[in-house]
Scaffold this motif. Structure first.
Motif: not given
Length: 320
Positions: A268-280
């Motif tokens: 989840f944190v990696a996704g956020l830091l990569a710029g993914l939206p919450l769903a991603g």
């Protein structure tokens, strides 16, 4: 100050001995029981999360405390081998490194008994977190809130300082062995927490005991953080204070589920830091949690970014 680390993880680190599955109740009276498998591996919610994030390609630092013993040296070596910076891992000259035994049981894949000797956990304080690391991270994650009471008391200040340096923050409280769930302490820390990452049982307890999971997530999100709830085979949900987002569980044939929630947090944190939206980010987290169950222990089967997205792509092409 430039952010030289993507992530600083603060909390617990210890060896895990994972044994099982037991096919009968645990017996005492010096009766020896045999199980099919056993593994010595890196444990601690914070340590497993840090390793999962590093495996996904993040620049990760760790802050916590271990003893001046073989177990502490094992922890440092295991973190370093997985690409985690350990300059913030302090050595306590008196207390031992924490130790955990995890017992799984036959026919109940997601259930396990966890027995921990806390060692240095209760002595870990905010002063164990180097100020330069706190200032150098894009995101700060804390874990095992209830196992680290001195650190927990200072967590509002730590997370507030991290935010002042431009970081986002997250917290996975994990279970409360005392069963009190510290409402006053959490009331102080949640306003400084951007993302709260409990599992379903923890979310219900943190919200005051409500049975409905969506209601629990709604209540927790109302206290400040985006609330992300891990719900095993039912997938996961995220409440941002306005909208509920859901992600399905991804197929897995688990060897054991030790650390799956921590690998979820890393995704989840990696996704956020990569710029993914919450769903991603929620989708990536669910995949990372599922893939981590392929081997005994929390770290050996954690996926790379490419492995996780290969599964996501395959499932999108072939939905159930």
């Amino acid at each position: 100050m430039p952010h030289t680390f993507d992530l600083l993880v603060v909390g617990d680190a210890n060896p895990d001995v994972v044994l099982g599955p037991l096919d009968a109740p645990l017996a005492f009276d010096q009766h020896e029981q045999l199980v099919p498998d056993g593994a010595l591996t890196l444990g601690g919610s914070a340590a497993i999360m840090a390793c999962g994030a590093a495996r996904l390609g993040l620049r990760v630092a760790f802050a916590g405390r271990v003893g001046d013993d073989d177990a502490g040296r094992y922890v440092r070596d295991a973190l370093t081998a997985r690409g985690v910076d350990t300059r913030g891992l302090r050595v306590d000259p008196e207390l031992p490194t924490p130790l955990t035994v995890v017992l799984t049981r036959a026919g109940v894949e997601s259930d396990r008994a966890i027995v921990t000797a806390p060692g240095t956990l209760r002595a870990t304080t905010p002063e164990d977190v180097p100020a330069d690391l706190l200032a150098a991270a894009r995101h700060v994650h804390a874990a095992s809130y209830f196992l680290l009471p001195a650190l927990a008391a200072g967590l509002p200040g730590l997370l507030s300082t991290a935010r002042a340096h431009g970081a986002t923050t997250s917290l996975d409280t994990n279970d409360d062995p005392a069963g009190r769930w510290d409402p006053a302490g959490l009331a102080a820390v949640l306003p400084h927490t951007d993302y709260l990452l409990p599992n379903a049982a923890e979310a219900r307890k943190l919200a005051g005991g409500t049975a409905d999971l969506t209601e629990a997530a709604t209540a927790l999100a109302g206290r400040g953080p985006v609330t992300v709830v891990k719900n095993g085979a039912e997938g996961a949900l995220c409440h941002d204070g306005h909208t509920v987002t859901r992600a399905p569980a991804f197929p897995a044939r688990p060897v054991d589920t030790v650390g799956a929630g921590d690998s979820f947090d890393a995704g989840f944190v990696a996704g956020l830091l990569a710029g993914l939206p919450l769903a991603g980010a929620l989708e990536l987290a669910a995949v990372c949690g599922a893939l981590s169950t392929r081997a005994a222990g929390g770290t050996p089967a954690q996926p790379t970014w490419d492995e996780a997205y290969s599964l996501i792509t395959r499932e999108r092409k072939n939905p159930a």
